[in-house]
Write an enzyme that holds these catalytic residues in place. Sequence first.
Site, PDB file in Angstrom:
ATOM      1  N   TYR A  18     -47.563  18.528  -8.089  1.00  0.00           N
ATOM      2  CA  TYR A  18     -46.886  17.286  -6.981  1.00  0.00           C
ATOM      3  C   TYR A  18     -45.921  18.086  -6.290  1.00  0.00           C
ATOM      4  O   TYR A  18     -44.757  19.009  -7.181  1.00  0.00           O
ATOM      5  CB  TYR A  18     -46.601  15.197  -7.348  1.00  0.00           C
ATOM      6  CG  TYR A  18     -47.231  14.757  -8.383  1.00  0.00           C
ATOM      7  CD1 TYR A  18     -48.620  14.407  -7.060  1.00  0.00           C
ATOM      8  CD2 TYR A  18     -47.121  14.584  -9.189  1.00  0.00           C
ATOM      9  CE1 TYR A  18     -50.006  14.102  -7.730  1.00  0.00           C
ATOM     10  CE2 TYR A  18     -48.960  14.020  -9.424  1.00  0.00           C
ATOM     11  CZ  TYR A  18     -49.765  14.019  -8.908  1.00  0.00           C
ATOM     12  OH  TYR A  18     -51.004  12.879  -9.008  1.00  0.00           O
ATOM     13  N   ASP A  19     -45.885  18.302  -4.785  1.00  0.00           N
ATOM     14  CA  ASP A  19     -45.078  19.441  -4.355  1.00  0.00           C
ATOM     15  C   ASP A  19     -43.859  17.427  -3.275  1.00  0.00           C
ATOM     16  O   ASP A  19     -42.774  18.692  -3.710  1.00  0.00           O
ATOM     17  CB  ASP A  19     -45.372  19.812  -2.656  1.00  0.00           C
ATOM     18  CG  ASP A  19     -46.445  21.116  -3.507  1.00  0.00           C
ATOM     19  OD1 ASP A  19     -46.344  21.068  -4.869  1.00  0.00           O
ATOM     20  OD2 ASP A  19     -47.395  20.565  -2.870  1.00  0.00           O
ATOM     21  N   THR A  20     -44.490  16.392  -3.309  1.00  0.00           N
ATOM     22  CA  THR A  20     -43.514  15.817  -2.213  1.00  0.00           C
ATOM     23  C   THR A  20     -43.007  14.674  -3.383  1.00  0.00           C
ATOM     24  O   THR A  20     -44.686  13.694  -4.043  1.00  0.00           O
ATOM     25  CB  THR A  20     -43.956  15.847  -0.925  1.00  0.00           C
ATOM     26  OG1 THR A  20     -44.056  16.714  -0.079  1.00  0.00           O
ATOM     27  CG2 THR A  20     -43.283  14.408  -0.505  1.00  0.00           C
ATOM     28  N   ARG A  40     -39.723  18.828  -2.573  1.00  0.00           N
ATOM     29  CA  ARG A  40     -39.243  17.360  -1.352  1.00  0.00           C
ATOM     30  C   ARG A  40     -39.248  16.740  -2.325  1.00  0.00           C
ATOM     31  O   ARG A  40     -40.203  16.291  -2.876  1.00  0.00           O
ATOM     32  CB  ARG A  40     -40.311  18.086  -0.465  1.00  0.00           C
ATOM     33  CG  ARG A  40     -39.739  16.574   0.875  1.00  0.00           C
ATOM     34  CD  ARG A  40     -40.629  16.678   1.514  1.00  0.00           C
ATOM     35  NE  ARG A  40     -41.442  17.653   2.502  1.00  0.00           N
ATOM     36  CZ  ARG A  40     -42.081  18.200   3.385  1.00  0.00           C
ATOM     37  NH1 ARG A  40     -43.079  17.843   3.087  1.00  0.00           N
ATOM     38  NH2 ARG A  40     -42.380  18.967   3.984  1.00  0.00           N
ATOM     39  N   ARG A 227     -50.798  16.020  -2.935  1.00  0.00           N
ATOM     40  CA  ARG A 227     -49.685  16.412  -3.750  1.00  0.00           C
ATOM     41  C   ARG A 227     -48.684  15.478  -3.431  1.00  0.00           C
ATOM     42  O   ARG A 227     -47.205  16.389  -3.482  1.00  0.00           O
ATOM     43  CB  ARG A 227     -49.616  18.157  -2.940  1.00  0.00           C
ATOM     44  CG  ARG A 227     -50.356  18.670  -3.022  1.00  0.00           C
ATOM     45  CD  ARG A 227     -51.166  19.202  -4.389  1.00  0.00           C
ATOM     46  NE  ARG A 227     -49.948  20.408  -5.053  1.00  0.00           N
ATOM     47  CZ  ARG A 227     -49.833  20.667  -6.109  1.00  0.00           C
ATOM     48  NH1 ARG A 227     -50.196  20.591  -7.363  1.00  0.00           N
ATOM     49  NH2 ARG A 227     -48.237  21.508  -6.337  1.00  0.00           N
TER      50      ARG A 227
END
Lengths: 288, 288
Positions: A18-20, A40, A227
């Site tokens: 996961y990005d966020t 993020r 994500r």
Amino acid sequence: MAVRISTPTEYESLVNKYDTWMFDCDGVLWHGDRLIDGKRVLFVTNNASKSRKSYKGKFDQLGVEAHVEEIYGSAYASAVYISSVMKLPKDKKVYVIGMAGIEEELREEGVSFIGGTDPEDCTLEPFTLTNFSLDPDVQAVLCGLDLRVNYTKISKAFQYLTRNPGCQFLVTNEDSTFPSADGLLPGAGAISAPLRYALEKDPISIGKPAKTMLDCIQAKVNFDPERTIMIGDRLNTDILFGQAGGLATLLVLTGITSEQDITGPNASAIVPDYVTQSIGDLRVVNGK
Amino acid sequence: MAVRISTPTEYESLVNKYDTWMFDCDGVLWHGDRLIDGKRVLFVTNNASKSRKSYKGKFDQLGVEAHVEEIYGSAYASAVYISSVMKLPKDKKVYVIGMAGIEEELREEGVSFIGGTDPEDCTLEPFTLTNFSLDPDVQAVLCGLDLRVNYTKISKAFQYLTRNPGCQFLVTNEDSTFPSADGLLPGAGAISAPLRYALEKDPISIGKPAKTMLDCIQAKVNFDPERTIMIGDRLNTDILFGQAGGLATLLVLTGITSEQDITGPNASAIVPDYVTQSIGDLRVVNGK
């Protein structure tokens, strides 16, 4: 069934996925938590007693790195809803049952309001309608956690909602309780309950799990739901919010929800994707 | 369909049919009302802000003839319920959200209590659990109309109901609103709504329409339900109460209920036996 996350390897594979990362605050974050490097991070809280600026101050004290633009509180989302979705005309007003955090956010969004922390309404003197004059410009009542809630505020809000045509009934959030430092106390949902009961009507709720909160974030931040993961301690707000928005969800057991709530015969129907004991365990992966 | 009562002949035949007349008070009785000669008259009110003695004083002022033993208020019925039905041991206590009327009735029944009008609990200072000590002797919370309700009272009641095993949640009545001299205000049901919401639990309700109130009257007065009529202005309290007890019912349109509520497509499912504009019209029959 929720996937248990406990070993460093399990954490690492979760972090890579996961990005966020959207974090609930109370009951999730602790003193000195450092979150995930290179990702993020957003803070999404139903606590409307604080503005984003006050939250930033609290994070600084706790040693949690955060910027004001990364913080989404239900007070802020309510102010945005009133100015951008309801499009309340500038000459109209909101009657507030709530604390300074709500007032600060309304002011920032240029929304006029009465009530709230006004000493005239923070009173235990018996309220009567004899000396009350109905302000026809009040077109919404916004109710959040208010530690100085009283009969005058409830009665004034009731007058606006029953006598001003089209007056909207809004609540920052519907949490029945909140985890104070020394235990559970009645939450914002309990503060708005007298109005629900007297009006026999449910309000529009802004905070988690309502989509309004996610709309508010999406208007400011560009993220891929697939994500993105929501981390929280409460099934019927945090986890439901993530699921409704198509996000992955991680339940932490440091707040409201206990092991019994998610296992056994009386387990909740709301099942997170992942569950972990404490978000502090992420530090292992983060190398801090 | 309800039978309309408007001519003197109709009133006279109604008066002849019933020996015991139970009257609701607020919204039904007016200045100088004199009731039916030669009949047993009882006053059955959900208003818990007054004790029976204070009600007697109000009746004297209004010129309504009444004796204390003819007055049944939800505060009195609650005190009787706690002492005679719950059989609260003498060394145990009740935590009160309510006004002097409840306290007077509890005192008369020999029930110990805390909270209520105690200045320590009538405060808008923020409540925290840090300085709160849980009294293990509190075995019931009794909540009625309280014009000085606040977060401290709600939070203390919440602690007793969640932390003292077996602590009972009682309310004097569930009226969502009440008719003040200048219009509708939130009622006792609204005052107890934060606790219902935070606890996700309904209380035991003592006042109309609950049978507890009729049990309380039956313990003191000998009446034949078939020759008894309940007169009131509210369908979901007065009329439901009469119907549940097997009494005849007469709705008056001087209070909460309007013509629209009983006729047309959105009429209530609760249908009284009789309906009349005002109880004052009975005077015609009474010859005064």
